[in-house]
Design an enzyme around this catalytic site. Structure first.
Site, PDB file in Angstrom:
ATOM      1  N   SER A 256      11.530  -4.211  -0.081  1.00  0.00           N
ATOM      2  CA  SER A 256      11.837  -2.868  -0.566  1.00  0.00           C
ATOM      3  C   SER A 256      12.709  -2.190   0.498  1.00  0.00           C
ATOM      4  CB  SER A 256      10.529  -2.124  -0.831  1.00  0.00           C
ATOM      5  OG  SER A 256      10.782  -0.931  -1.512  1.00  0.00           O
TER       6      SER A 256
ATOM      7  N   HIS B 206      13.868  -4.106  -4.350  1.00  0.00           N
ATOM      8  CA  HIS B 206      13.892  -2.757  -4.939  1.00  0.00           C
ATOM      9  C   HIS B 206      15.215  -2.091  -4.587  1.00  0.00           C
ATOM     10  CE1 HIS B 206       9.229  -2.591  -4.551  1.00  0.00           C
ATOM     11  NE2 HIS B 206       9.625  -3.372  -5.541  1.00  0.00           N
TER      12      HIS B 206
ATOM     13  N   ASP C  70       3.966  -2.639  -3.568  1.00  0.00           N
ATOM     14  CA  ASP C  70       4.355  -3.726  -4.457  1.00  0.00           C
ATOM     15  C   ASP C  70       4.439  -5.027  -3.648  1.00  0.00           C
ATOM     16  OD1 ASP C  70       5.160  -4.958  -6.785  1.00  0.00           O
ATOM     17  OD2 ASP C  70       7.278  -4.473  -6.495  1.00  0.00           O
TER      18      ASP C  70
END
Lengths: 195, 275
Positions: free
Chosen positions: A15, A42, A135
């Site tokens: 991310s 992401h 996540d």
């Protein structure tokens, strides 16, 4: 025309700060590696076309955005498209999914990691990089439970340490490494293409 | 982190049950996604075992309906992928304008946000009065939401941005009235939309259309089912009609590809050949 699909898979999720880590580890990947690589990053969905180009410049392995129902081939790098979840099917093909965001993310690292673990089992290696949210942690747990190898970026070296730290606290992690030394572990797991 | 999972084999048993008992056929859906959704429902409804989950589905028709509704994906937004709507406005509406009656089928419309989006395009092109939009979905409860034309007000800022990026020139808020937490879309938009259940897997064609829109539905099907549904669309389109799909969907390598030509640009819009 039928090509043998990959028998091993390397999953890389990141991310915030994850792109930097990916750019660091990619050049070290062997051009003859015998596993398919899936990258879930992401990002804003608008930057998509540039991402494949950016990563291509760092490796001799072919890189492209994953397409619906395409087979996972050894030695190829697939990027989860922006705004879609990417799932691995039993027949080693990829499928897309536009369902709810997970941890405010689509693509979600959890979704890809978990579905790949269910298919590839102990032939899965999952790498979780820098990031600011949760996540990927559940996905890592599924990879571990399926007998696969889990690797997390050393929080001390991550741009944003929350995601790797959270993973290490929650999931049995096999390797905690800086991005610049990950490639040799990945190459070792992936094996070498015949011929 | 030990979680209660049901296996892919168990999922396929359930799908067979649902097909035999209730006639909903999910057996040709892509496995990974449906597997994930079935597992999600299993955990959300806190079944202690697979056997109890299965018993409930077989014995309780109301719950079976919930199962069907929960395992189909119903995530959508207004003017999703604004460039797609921009392309419709520029390349498709001028052609549709030449017909005395415009018939559109929006298949797999979910809660209808994209249907209202297209109705706004038609309105702005001065075509809505001579258009009929058939909006269909397998899931009857999402159709009910679509029929009301009421969407969460919290989404309107994003939708307004999408609308502007899609080439919208009006004040987006002129299309709805805000009331507490909700935005209700104008009656003249919804008045031209017929919401009706239709199952792409089992139901046939019901008219001939100049435009079929079906976005992010085919990604959930396997290759065989994708081909079958694309043939249904092909048979339901007039010669020179348009087919519009989701941004990651394609006609390449399908059995109908020879009968279509993709429009210029990056959008997933095809035109059916003459004959």
């Amino acid at each position: 025309m039928s090509m043998a699909t990959a028998s091993r898979v390397v999953l890389i999720g990141g991310s915030a700060g994850g792109l930097q880590a990916i750019l660091t580890l990619l050049p070290g990947l062997s051009s003859r590696m015998n596993a398919a690589v899936i990258i879930v990053l992401h990002r804003q969905s608008r930057t998509d076309s540039m991402l494949a180009e950016l990563l291509s410049a760092k490796t001799t392995l072919p890189v492209h955005e994953a397409e619906e129902k395409e087979p996972l081939l050894p030695g190829a790098i697939y990027i989860a498209p922006g705004d879609y979840h990417l799932l691995v099917e039993t027949d080693h093909t990829l499928s897309l999914d536009y369902s709810e965001k997970i941890h405010f993310s689509r693509p979600s690292i959890d979704v890809t990691f978990s579905s790949a673990a269910a298919v590839f089992g102990e032939d899965t290696m999952a790498v979780l990089l820098s990031g600011a949210n949760s996540d990927g942690v559940e996905g890592l747990a599924d990879v571990h439970e399926a007998g696969g190898i889990t690797m997390v970026q050393d929080p001390e070296t991550a741009t944003v340490d929350f995601m790797p730290r959270h993973a290490i606290q929650t999931v049995p992690v096999d390797h905690v490494l800086a991005a610049d030394v990950m490639a040799s572990f990945i190459n070792n797991f992936a094996g070498v293409l015949a011929g | 982190m030990h979680r209660n999972h049901i296996s892919e084999q168990e999922v396929s048993m359930l799908l067979n049950d649902v097909l035999e008992r209730y006639g909903y056929d999910f057996t040709e859906y892509a496995h990974a996604s449906i597997n994930r959704r079935v597992n999600h429902l299993f955990q959300a409804d806190r079944f202690p075992s697979f056997a109890e989950f299965r018993y409930r589905i077989i014995s309780d028709a109301g719950y079976a309906l919930r199962f069907v509704e929960e395992i189909t994906v119903n995530v959508t937004e207004m003017f999703r992928d604004p460039q797609f709507y921009y392309a419709l406005r520029q390349q498709v509406l001028p052609v549709l304008a030449t017909y005395p009656l415009i018939r559109i089928w929006h298949a797999g419309c979910s809660t209808g946000e994209e249907v209202y989006s297209f109705a706004i395009l038609l309105k702005e092109a001065g075509l809505l009065h001579k258009s009929v939009i058939y909006a269909t979905d397998i899931n009857t409860s999402v159709l009910e939401k679509g029929r009301t034309g009421i969407f969460p007000l919290s989404q309107m800022q994003q939708y307004s941005r999408n609308y502007m990026e899609a080439g919208g020139l009006e004040d987006f808020s002129s299309y709805y009235t805000a009331n507490y937490e909700y935005a209700k879309f104008r009656q003249d938009l919804g008045g031209k939309i017929i919401f009706s259940p239709h199952n792409l897997v089992t139901d046939g064609s019901f008219n001939e259309f100049q435009l079929i829109i079906c976005r992010n539905v085919l990604i959930y099907f396997n290759k065989t089912l994708q081909d079958k549904v694309l043939r249904l669309f092909c048979d339901s389109l007039e010669p020179l009609g348009f087919l519009a799909l989701g941004s990651k969907e394609s006609l390449n390598f399908t059995s109908v590809s020879a009968q279509f030509r993709q429009l210029d640009g990056r959008e997933k819009i095809w035109r059916k050949h003459h004959l």
